[in-house]
Scaffold this motif. Structure first.
Motif, PDB file in Angstrom:
ATOM      1  N   LYS A  24       0.372  -1.076  -0.367  1.00 15.98           N
ATOM      2  CA  LYS A  24       0.123  -0.449  -0.016  1.00 15.98           C
ATOM      3  C   LYS A  24       0.734   1.399   0.103  1.00 15.98           C
ATOM      4  O   LYS A  24       0.589   1.957  -0.755  1.00 15.98           O
ATOM      5  CB  LYS A  24      -0.800   0.187   1.112  1.00 15.98           C
ATOM      6  CG  LYS A  24      -2.067  -1.023   1.222  1.00 15.98           C
ATOM      7  CD  LYS A  24      -3.245  -0.991   2.405  1.00 15.98           C
ATOM      8  CE  LYS A  24      -3.961  -1.791   2.201  1.00 15.98           C
ATOM      9  NZ  LYS A  24      -4.971  -1.793   3.500  1.00 15.98           N
ATOM     10  N   GLN A  25       2.207   1.148   0.527  1.00 11.06           N
ATOM     11  CA  GLN A  25       2.751   2.594   1.031  1.00 11.06           C
ATOM     12  C   GLN A  25       3.672   2.531  -0.796  1.00 11.06           C
ATOM     13  O   GLN A  25       3.501   3.710  -0.825  1.00 11.06           O
ATOM     14  CB  GLN A  25       4.275   2.502   2.328  1.00 11.06           C
ATOM     15  CG  GLN A  25       2.861   2.542   3.432  1.00 11.06           C
ATOM     16  CD  GLN A  25       4.136   1.977   4.935  1.00 11.06           C
ATOM     17  OE1 GLN A  25       5.138   1.472   4.339  1.00 11.06           O
ATOM     18  NE2 GLN A  25       3.552   1.825   5.633  1.00 11.06           N
ATOM     19  N   ALA A  27       2.621   1.692  -3.658  1.00 14.75           N
ATOM     20  CA  ALA A  27       2.201   2.231  -4.196  1.00 14.75           C
ATOM     21  C   ALA A  27       1.672   4.068  -4.194  1.00 14.75           C
ATOM     22  O   ALA A  27       1.130   4.572  -4.964  1.00 14.75           O
ATOM     23  CB  ALA A  27       0.589   1.228  -4.342  1.00 14.75           C
ATOM     24  N   PHE A  28       0.513   3.794  -3.063  1.00 15.07           N
ATOM     25  CA  PHE A  28       0.730   5.809  -2.725  1.00 15.07           C
ATOM     26  C   PHE A  28       1.778   6.589  -3.430  1.00 15.07           C
ATOM     27  O   PHE A  28       1.580   7.034  -3.738  1.00 15.07           O
ATOM     28  CB  PHE A  28       0.711   5.476  -1.129  1.00 15.07           C
ATOM     29  CG  PHE A  28       0.138   6.844  -0.549  1.00 15.07           C
ATOM     30  CD1 PHE A  28      -0.932   7.262  -0.920  1.00 15.07           C
ATOM     31  CD2 PHE A  28       1.326   7.032  -0.191  1.00 15.07           C
ATOM     32  CE1 PHE A  28      -1.417   8.710  -0.424  1.00 15.07           C
ATOM     33  CE2 PHE A  28       0.878   8.881   0.658  1.00 15.07           C
ATOM     34  CZ  PHE A  28      -0.322   9.373   0.483  1.00 15.07           C
ATOM     35  N   PHE A  29       2.582   5.902  -2.548  1.00 10.81           N
ATOM     36  CA  PHE A  29       4.019   7.157  -2.956  1.00 10.81           C
ATOM     37  C   PHE A  29       4.389   6.947  -4.430  1.00 10.81           C
ATOM     38  O   PHE A  29       5.221   7.915  -4.816  1.00 10.81           O
ATOM     39  CB  PHE A  29       5.015   6.978  -2.123  1.00 10.81           C
ATOM     40  CG  PHE A  29       4.660   7.093  -1.025  1.00 10.81           C
ATOM     41  CD1 PHE A  29       5.210   8.345  -0.507  1.00 10.81           C
ATOM     42  CD2 PHE A  29       5.152   6.524  -0.125  1.00 10.81           C
ATOM     43  CE1 PHE A  29       4.756   8.656   1.379  1.00 10.81           C
ATOM     44  CE2 PHE A  29       5.325   6.726   1.575  1.00 10.81           C
ATOM     45  CZ  PHE A  29       4.940   7.927   2.399  1.00 10.81           C
ATOM     46  N   THR A  30       4.469   6.553  -5.525  1.00 12.16           N
ATOM     47  CA  THR A  30       4.376   6.160  -6.548  1.00 12.16           C
ATOM     48  C   THR A  30       2.795   7.102  -7.174  1.00 12.16           C
ATOM     49  O   THR A  30       3.827   7.626  -8.167  1.00 12.16           O
ATOM     50  CB  THR A  30       4.353   4.622  -7.277  1.00 12.16           C
ATOM     51  OG1 THR A  30       4.870   3.520  -6.770  1.00 12.16           O
ATOM     52  CG2 THR A  30       4.151   4.539  -8.799  1.00 12.16           C
ATOM     53  N   ASN A  31       1.944   6.464  -7.055  1.00  9.40           N
ATOM     54  CA  ASN A  31       1.275   7.488  -7.161  1.00  9.40           C
ATOM     55  C   ASN A  31       1.437   8.835  -7.041  1.00  9.40           C
ATOM     56  O   ASN A  31       1.087  10.184  -7.369  1.00  9.40           O
ATOM     57  CB  ASN A  31      -0.390   7.035  -6.889  1.00  9.40           C
ATOM     58  CG  ASN A  31      -0.771   5.779  -7.495  1.00  9.40           C
ATOM     59  OD1 ASN A  31      -0.695   5.856  -8.755  1.00  9.40           O
ATOM     60  ND2 ASN A  31      -2.375   5.619  -6.881  1.00  9.40           N
ATOM     61  N   LEU A  32       1.738   9.368  -5.580  1.00 11.25           N
ATOM     62  CA  LEU A  32       2.237  10.652  -5.410  1.00 11.25           C
ATOM     63  C   LEU A  32       2.793  11.355  -6.007  1.00 11.25           C
ATOM     64  O   LEU A  32       3.119  12.309  -6.600  1.00 11.25           O
ATOM     65  CB  LEU A  32       2.706  11.319  -3.683  1.00 11.25           C
ATOM     66  CG  LEU A  32       2.397  12.285  -2.956  1.00 11.25           C
ATOM     67  CD1 LEU A  32       1.304  12.648  -2.657  1.00 11.25           C
ATOM     68  CD2 LEU A  32       3.223  11.759  -1.448  1.00 11.25           C
TER      69      LEU A  32
END
Length: 76
Positions: A24-25, A27-32
């Motif tokens: 999850k982390q 994926a989140f930072f990739t999208n960020l």
């Protein structure tokens, strides 16, 4: 960038199909990061000049005169 991260994430072990919080982390930072790049590109786009922006022109099949030409123009 998302495809490369997806390939890297696919190599991580995931026993018994558990959904790891690390996934999850990542994926989140990739999208960020993608959002940050899009924010920069949006603010670099100039809507006033009547010329193409982010223009790319590459000879594809020069023997027959075929080129790849792509650009973006602001709509008034």
């Amino acid at each position: 960038m998302p495809v490369a991260v997806a390939i890297v994430m696919n190599t991580f072990p995931n026993p018994r199909g558990r959904y790891d919080p690390l996934m999850k982390q990542i994926a989140f930072f990739t999208n960020l990061g993608i959002l940050f790049v899009l924010f920069i590109a949006y603010h670099l786009f100039r809507d006033l000049p009547p010329t193409l922006q982010y223009e790319e022109k590459v000879p594809w099949l020069p023997a027959i005169g075929v080129t790849y030409h792509l650009g973006s123009m602001a709509l008034a």
